[in-house]
Design a protein around this motif. Sequence first.
Motif, PDB file in Angstrom:
ATOM      1  N   VAL A 124      43.865 -21.147   8.603  1.00 41.28           N
ATOM      2  CA  VAL A 124      43.387 -20.643   7.314  1.00 41.28           C
ATOM      3  C   VAL A 124      41.874 -20.777   7.224  1.00 41.28           C
ATOM      4  N   ARG A 130      39.559 -18.165   8.778  1.00 37.20           N
ATOM      5  CA  ARG A 130      39.498 -16.820   8.223  1.00 37.20           C
ATOM      6  C   ARG A 130      38.150 -16.572   7.579  1.00 37.20           C
ATOM      7  N   GLU A 142      44.111  -3.542  -8.067  1.00 37.18           N
ATOM      8  CA  GLU A 142      45.407  -4.060  -8.540  1.00 37.18           C
ATOM      9  C   GLU A 142      45.225  -5.076  -9.663  1.00 37.18           C
ATOM     10  N   GLU A 186      37.322 -16.801  -3.055  1.00 40.94           N
ATOM     11  CA  GLU A 186      38.725 -16.668  -3.466  1.00 40.94           C
ATOM     12  C   GLU A 186      39.584 -17.819  -2.965  1.00 40.94           C
ATOM     13  N   LEU A 232      41.732 -20.480  -5.248  1.00 38.67           N
ATOM     14  CA  LEU A 232      43.160 -20.786  -5.099  1.00 38.67           C
ATOM     15  C   LEU A 232      43.376 -22.280  -4.979  1.00 38.67           C
ATOM     16  N   TRP A 280      48.352 -17.890  -6.982  1.00 39.29           N
ATOM     17  CA  TRP A 280      48.898 -17.258  -5.776  1.00 39.29           C
ATOM     18  C   TRP A 280      48.922 -15.750  -5.922  1.00 39.29           C
ATOM     19  N   GLY A 281      49.304 -15.278  -7.136  1.00 38.23           N
ATOM     20  CA  GLY A 281      49.358 -13.841  -7.346  1.00 38.23           C
ATOM     21  C   GLY A 281      48.008 -13.183  -7.130  1.00 38.23           C
ATOM     22  N   ARG A 282      46.948 -13.838  -7.609  1.00 36.86           N
ATOM     23  CA  ARG A 282      45.629 -13.252  -7.409  1.00 36.86           C
ATOM     24  C   ARG A 282      45.236 -13.289  -5.938  1.00 36.86           C
ATOM     25  N   TYR A 283      45.575 -14.392  -5.261  1.00 40.03           N
ATOM     26  CA  TYR A 283      45.179 -14.520  -3.862  1.00 40.03           C
ATOM     27  C   TYR A 283      45.814 -13.426  -3.011  1.00 40.03           C
ATOM     28  N   HIS A 284      47.083 -13.120  -3.289  1.00 36.96           N
ATOM     29  CA  HIS A 284      47.773 -12.099  -2.498  1.00 36.96           C
ATOM     30  C   HIS A 284      47.630 -10.717  -3.096  1.00 36.96           C
ATOM     31  N   ASN A 285      46.891 -10.583  -4.192  1.00 36.14           N
ATOM     32  CA  ASN A 285      46.705  -9.292  -4.857  1.00 36.14           C
ATOM     33  C   ASN A 285      48.046  -8.647  -5.171  1.00 36.14           C
ATOM     34  N   ASP A 286      48.900  -9.449  -5.811  1.00 34.77           N
ATOM     35  CA  ASP A 286      50.265  -9.004  -6.065  1.00 34.77           C
ATOM     36  C   ASP A 286      50.621  -9.373  -7.502  1.00 34.77           C
TER      37      ASP A 286
END
Lengths: 246, 147
Positions: free
Chosen positions: A176, A179, A192, B3, B7, B52-58
């Motif tokens: 991680v 990255r 999104e 980001e 998180l 988590w939702g923001r990190y995965h853009n979901d």
Amino acid sequence: MNEALPSVAVATVLLALGLWMMLPRGTTTWRGVGALTTLAALCIFAWLSSHLDPSEEAWLGDAVFFTLAGVTVIAAVCTVTFSNPGYSAIWFGLSLLGTAGLFLFQGAQFLGVATIVVYAGAILVTFLFVLMLAQPKGESAYDRLSWGAGLAALSGAVVVGILVLSILGIFQNPDVASRPRAPFELPELKTEILADQHVAHLGAQLFSKYLVAVEVAGTLLLVALVGAVAIAERIKKPDRGGQSHG
Amino acid sequence: MDELALLQNYLIVGALLFGIGLVGFVSRRNMIVMFLSAEMMLQGVSVSLVAWGRYHNDWGGQMLVILILTVAACEAAIALAVVLSLFHQSGSLDIAIWQHLREDNQPEFIEREVLEPLAPEHQWPKLAPSGIEPEPDLEEIAHRSHV
């Protein structure tokens, strides 16, 4: 071996000690010392998590985040440790406001507002109503004693310590950490999660991809409504000239 | 703050909220405060889910938090009905009254320290009633709202 282990261990022990001293334990309390100890533990956690860099331009975002997080967590500690349940409820409201701010900081606008409206506006006020109905005057004896304060504080602090250790472990994982560090507000987030019309996007997702979940939640609300009425109706009302229900 | 750091910080805040709520739920004896602590644990989970939702853009994280809000509302409605009915049976919000519901092999909770209820801080003076009691106003009684 995780290099953050010693500091997390120290913070865990401090948190356990501080919470133990702050919890209501009858006549022997060292609330002031406990507050200082808890604050020290929280500062260590903040230091472990912090990425403050004064040279960066984003220092204002960091400051906003740490203010909100501090308000949330300190209000949470006060909720748990105040012996008067009325004060507990009000501190919980402050903690909710901090959480709503954290949601807004993440760009979750709808959730931030919904937390204030649903939690602080409805649930907390209902709690306060019941408190006013049921609470005897003043602070009752059972509010000033907690059971197993030491063990409870220790177990809670150990849970926090293990969670923080594993979270830090994830981010020190070379997979991680190697990255490329994504900058704040990635461009693809703009399409999104951070899109301009946040609520419109959220609603579109909610009523297409997650439609079944919405239906299940609606059914759950209906069942809870029926259940709550059924339970509350069985309460025997005090006799008032023969008006009896149930 | 990038980001990844965002998180990480949010997860730590969520863990702290969860742990503090756990301490309150286990140690406090007032039923209302116990439920406040349970709600606080839910808040900790919600903070993590949004991060988590923001990190995965979901959107999944935020959807789960909306469901958590719904469940929390249901839980509060039923819990408060139960608390009120328990209060009407025992006259107290103390959870220790209901300890006979525990498992058979669990030891009994014995209070080592029994505290007297605190006296209210202020004792306001009361006037002794004197003079003749006035005649009741029949018209006013007739028009008084009955609740």
